[in-house]
Design a protein around this motif. Structure first.
Motif, PDB file in Angstrom:
ATOM      1  N   MET A   1      27.959  43.462  41.179  1.00 45.71           N
ATOM      2  CA  MET A   1      27.962  42.920  39.817  1.00 45.71           C
ATOM      3  C   MET A   1      27.997  41.405  39.804  1.00 45.71           C
ATOM      4  O   MET A   1      28.475  40.756  40.737  1.00 45.71           O
ATOM      5  N   GLY A   2      27.468  40.861  38.707  1.00 44.73           N
ATOM      6  CA  GLY A   2      27.635  39.450  38.430  1.00 44.73           C
ATOM      7  C   GLY A   2      28.857  39.229  37.552  1.00 44.73           C
ATOM      8  O   GLY A   2      29.777  40.054  37.517  1.00 44.73           O
ATOM      9  N   HIS A   3      28.866  38.156  36.777  1.00 41.05           N
ATOM     10  CA  HIS A   3      30.041  37.814  35.977  1.00 41.05           C
ATOM     11  C   HIS A   3      30.168  38.654  34.709  1.00 41.05           C
ATOM     12  O   HIS A   3      31.254  38.734  34.126  1.00 41.05           O
ATOM     13  N   GLU A   4      29.077  39.298  34.274  1.00 42.19           N
ATOM     14  CA  GLU A   4      29.061  39.910  32.941  1.00 42.19           C
ATOM     15  C   GLU A   4      30.093  41.025  32.746  1.00 42.19           C
ATOM     16  O   GLU A   4      30.804  41.041  31.732  1.00 42.19           O
ATOM     17  N   PRO A   5      30.227  41.985  33.671  1.00 42.95           N
ATOM     18  CA  PRO A   5      31.254  43.014  33.471  1.00 42.95           C
ATOM     19  C   PRO A   5      32.669  42.437  33.477  1.00 42.95           C
ATOM     20  O   PRO A   5      33.548  42.914  32.748  1.00 42.95           O
ATOM     21  N   ILE A   6      32.890  41.416  34.285  1.00 38.09           N
ATOM     22  CA  ILE A   6      34.202  40.775  34.334  1.00 38.09           C
ATOM     23  C   ILE A   6      34.506  40.105  32.998  1.00 38.09           C
ATOM     24  O   ILE A   6      35.610  40.238  32.446  1.00 38.09           O
ATOM     25  N   GLU A   7      33.515  39.413  32.463  1.00 37.66           N
ATOM     26  CA  GLU A   7      33.703  38.768  31.157  1.00 37.66           C
ATOM     27  C   GLU A   7      33.968  39.813  30.078  1.00 37.66           C
ATOM     28  O   GLU A   7      34.830  39.607  29.209  1.00 37.66           O
ATOM     29  N   GLU A   8      33.268  40.931  30.127  1.00 42.17           N
ATOM     30  CA  GLU A   8      33.484  41.974  29.129  1.00 42.17           C
ATOM     31  C   GLU A   8      34.919  42.506  29.198  1.00 42.17           C
ATOM     32  O   GLU A   8      35.558  42.743  28.166  1.00 42.17           O
ATOM     33  N   ALA A   9      35.424  42.696  30.392  1.00 39.42           N
ATOM     34  CA  ALA A   9      36.799  43.174  30.550  1.00 39.42           C
ATOM     35  C   ALA A   9      37.802  42.161  30.021  1.00 39.42           C
ATOM     36  O   ALA A   9      38.797  42.526  29.372  1.00 39.42           O
ATOM     37  N   LEU A  10      37.562  40.893  30.280  1.00 42.10           N
ATOM     38  CA  LEU A  10      38.461  39.849  29.782  1.00 42.10           C
ATOM     39  C   LEU A  10      38.432  39.771  28.262  1.00 42.10           C
ATOM     40  O   LEU A  10      39.474  39.637  27.610  1.00 42.10           O
ATOM     41  N   ARG A  11      37.265  39.868  27.691  1.00 39.82           N
ATOM     42  CA  ARG A  11      37.150  39.798  26.226  1.00 39.82           C
ATOM     43  C   ARG A  11      37.847  40.977  25.552  1.00 39.82           C
ATOM     44  O   ARG A  11      38.301  40.874  24.414  1.00 39.82           O
ATOM     45  N   ALA A  12      37.944  42.084  26.271  1.00 40.08           N
ATOM     46  CA  ALA A  12      38.623  43.260  25.724  1.00 40.08           C
ATOM     47  C   ALA A  12      40.136  43.169  25.872  1.00 40.08           C
ATOM     48  O   ALA A  12      40.843  44.093  25.475  1.00 40.08           O
ATOM     49  N   GLY A  13      40.617  42.079  26.461  1.00 37.52           N
ATOM     50  CA  GLY A  13      42.050  41.854  26.517  1.00 37.52           C
ATOM     51  C   GLY A  13      42.716  42.048  27.853  1.00 37.52           C
ATOM     52  O   GLY A  13      43.951  42.024  27.942  1.00 37.52           O
ATOM     53  N   ALA A  14      41.966  42.217  28.928  1.00 38.90           N
ATOM     54  CA  ALA A  14      42.572  42.432  30.239  1.00 38.90           C
ATOM     55  C   ALA A  14      43.260  41.164  30.736  1.00 38.90           C
ATOM     56  O   ALA A  14      42.703  40.057  30.646  1.00 38.90           O
ATOM     57  N   ASP A  15      44.461  41.332  31.268  1.00 42.24           N
ATOM     58  CA  ASP A  15      45.160  40.238  31.949  1.00 42.24           C
ATOM     59  C   ASP A  15      44.808  40.216  33.430  1.00 42.24           C
ATOM     60  O   ASP A  15      44.775  39.157  34.053  1.00 42.24           O
ATOM     61  N   VAL A  16      44.562  41.388  33.966  1.00 46.03           N
ATOM     62  CA  VAL A  16      44.206  41.544  35.375  1.00 46.03           C
ATOM     63  C   VAL A  16      42.921  42.345  35.453  1.00 46.03           C
ATOM     64  O   VAL A  16      42.814  43.416  34.855  1.00 46.03           O
ATOM     65  N   VAL A  17      41.935  41.816  36.158  1.00 44.89           N
ATOM     66  CA  VAL A  17      40.667  42.511  36.347  1.00 44.89           C
ATOM     67  C   VAL A  17      40.523  42.849  37.820  1.00 44.89           C
ATOM     68  O   VAL A  17      40.535  41.955  38.680  1.00 44.89           O
ATOM     69  N   LEU A  18      40.395  44.135  38.118  1.00 45.75           N
ATOM     70  CA  LEU A  18      40.190  44.619  39.477  1.00 45.75           C
ATOM     71  C   LEU A  18      38.778  45.174  39.551  1.00 45.75           C
ATOM     72  O   LEU A  18      38.502  46.260  39.037  1.00 45.75           O
ATOM     73  N   ALA A  19      37.896  44.418  40.161  1.00 46.65           N
ATOM     74  CA  ALA A  19      36.476  44.755  40.148  1.00 46.65           C
ATOM     75  C   ALA A  19      36.051  45.392  41.455  1.00 46.65           C
ATOM     76  O   ALA A  19      36.584  45.093  42.529  1.00 46.65           O
ATOM     77  N   GLY A  20      35.082  46.282  41.362  1.00 44.74           N
ATOM     78  CA  GLY A  20      34.423  46.817  42.536  1.00 44.74           C
ATOM     79  C   GLY A  20      33.569  45.738  43.179  1.00 44.74           C
ATOM     80  O   GLY A  20      33.866  44.547  43.088  1.00 44.74           O
TER      81      GLY A  20
END
Length: 460
Positions: free
Chosen positions: A160-179
């Motif tokens: 993945m690029g930055h887009e799924p991470i940004e989507e998770a952050l915009r949804a309110g995540a404090d911690v993002v654990l990405a594949g």
């Protein structure tokens, strides 16, 4: 977090989660006003085993130690923590493994942080469908993909690029654990989300991806990048380290085909016109970086498959006569070994394969190794690969007496060599190879990834 800001500060504590860093370096990053903590959890550097088996190269204790410090820091500063390529290769099992460690720490530390996991595992039927739609393309030097190869993979991930991470952050995540994610996407996500230009954001992310590797003392840990609307500034977090124009610019040579251009899912970073200026003895200012959006967003596929099972033997040679005639000894070993395998097991070269590596002589460079005088000792590693573990071990056992007593053709006595272990044969289990080096044309930047949110719970 959506409003335009003057600058975004990215704290990268280390090149890989579990590699370790000091508490003081993280504290220093917070003092300097870090807006996000971004750290890579793995890569393909250590070969296909971790993707193929879905296991991590790091121990849980090391990952937990680092995560405890970072989770405390994120909670203290009220900034997001982003971890990418969880579990080394970014498989769904790797994400679950890291998520379990995070959940335990949040409970133990009584931290109320919302966690989002982003799964990057890809189903074989999805990849084959996109292949039929002619939406999968090889990256050099890979060949065109076929469905048999897809079906043979034990695990497939999309990078993945930055887009799924940004989507998770915009949804309110404090911690993002990405594949599986590009190393740069982790550090670029928040700057891009907060309106920083893509050129400096991606270039800064590339420079900080390995933590202190862009400094004069790479063993000391992390760095802080400050991205603004005209460029970025980078500085080390350890007082004994420094960033120089050369140490920063040199990192574009790392893991890139072209040191001036680097492809991301969304486009291409271009640092052809970038300038590197020392602000003082420790900080470097970079300007002139550009990013060219791609006409077609793509996601890279990585897959691994089992190629057989392997058994290893390792012996040490210190006999001066053999060392002076190591080429003749090796030729004799191969001749006698293959003949005895055929005599005792009835096997030929189609049934097994082997590799003989002479450490201390030419095991690393092979034929490119410059001629040198005989070394004082050589370690000989035999790797036997076959369709089953039992067969690989049976073949390796045939070599046992040869690796212990084989003389050169002109020796009138049996030498005594030295096995490193007892038993001499070590079963290594399944052996994997990378089978996919292809990209998929995406309809949307996030369609191949699944985001799951875990709500924070109050603790007593």
């Amino acid at each position: 977090m959506n409003a335009p800001v003057g600058a975004v500060r990215v704290l990268t504590p280390t090149g890989m989660l579990g590699a370790g860093f000091t508490q003081s370096s993280v504290d220093r990053g917070l003092e300097l006003g870090a807006d996000v903590i971004a750290v890579d959890g793995g890569s393909t550097d250590s070969g296909p085993h971790y993707l193929g088996s879905g296991t991590a190269k790091t121990t849980a204790a090391a990952v937990a130690r680092d995560l405890r410090i970072l989770l405390r820091a994120a909670a203290q500063a009220r900034i997001p923590l982003i971890v990418g390529s969880c579990g080394t290769s970014g498989t769904d099992s790797g994400v679950a493994w890291v998520a379990g460690i995070v959940e335990d720490i949040l409970c133990e530390e009584k931290l109320d942080l919302s966690v989002a996991t982003i799964l990057s595992g890809q189903r074989a039927d999805f990849v084959k469908q996109r292949l039929r739609e002619r939406a999968v393309h090889p990256l050099a030097p890979a060949a065109e993909l076929d469905e048999t190869t897809v079906d043979g993979c034990t695990h497939i991930v999309g990078m993945m690029g930055h887009e799924p991470i940004e989507e998770a952050l915009r949804a309110g995540a404090d911690v993002v654990l990405a594949g599986r994610a590009t190393d740069t996407a982790l550090a670029a996500a928040v700057p891009l989300m907060r309106g920083m230009p893509a050129g400096p954001a991606w270039h800064a992310a590339k420079i900080v991806e390995c933590g202190g590797q862009c400094t004069t003392n790479p063993r000391t840990g992390g760095v802080l990048a400050t991205i603004d609307h005209t460029g970025f500034t980078i500085e080390p977090l350890d007082p004994d380290a420094a960033c120089t124009p050369i140490s920063v610019a040199a990192h574009m040579l790392y893991e890139t085909v072209n040191p001036f251009r680097m492809r991301e899912p969304a486009g291409e970073l271009d640092v052809t016109e970038a300038t590197y200026t020392a602000l003082d003895e420790r900080r470097v200012r970079v300007e002139g970086s550009q990013f060219h959006p791609a006409e077609q967003h793509t996601v890279k596929l990585e897959g691994a498959r089992i190629t057989g099972y392997e058994t290893m033997s390792f012996t040490a040679i210190r006999d001066e006569h053999i060392l002076a005639n190591i080429e003749e000894w090796t030729d004799l070993f191969v001749k006698v070994f293959t003949a005895r395998v055929e005599q005792t097991l009835g096997l030929d070269s189609a049934d097994y394969s082997f590799d003989l590596r002479r450490y201390g002589y030419d095991a690393v460079l092979g034929e490119l190794e410059p001629a040198t005088r005989p070394p004082r000792e050589i370690g000989v590693m035999l790797l036997v690969r076959a369709a089953t573990q039992e067969l690989a071990t049976a073949v390796a056992k045939v070599a046992n007496p040869l690796m212990l007593h084989l003389p050169t053709p002109d020796m009138a006595y049996l030498p005594s060599l030295a096995f490193a272990t007892s038993p001499a044969e070590t079963e290594r289990g399944p052996v994997y190879e990378f089978a996919l080096n292809h990209v998929v044309d995406t309809r949307t930047p996030t369609e191949m990834f699944r985001i799951e949110h875990r709500k924070a719970h109050a603790h007593d």
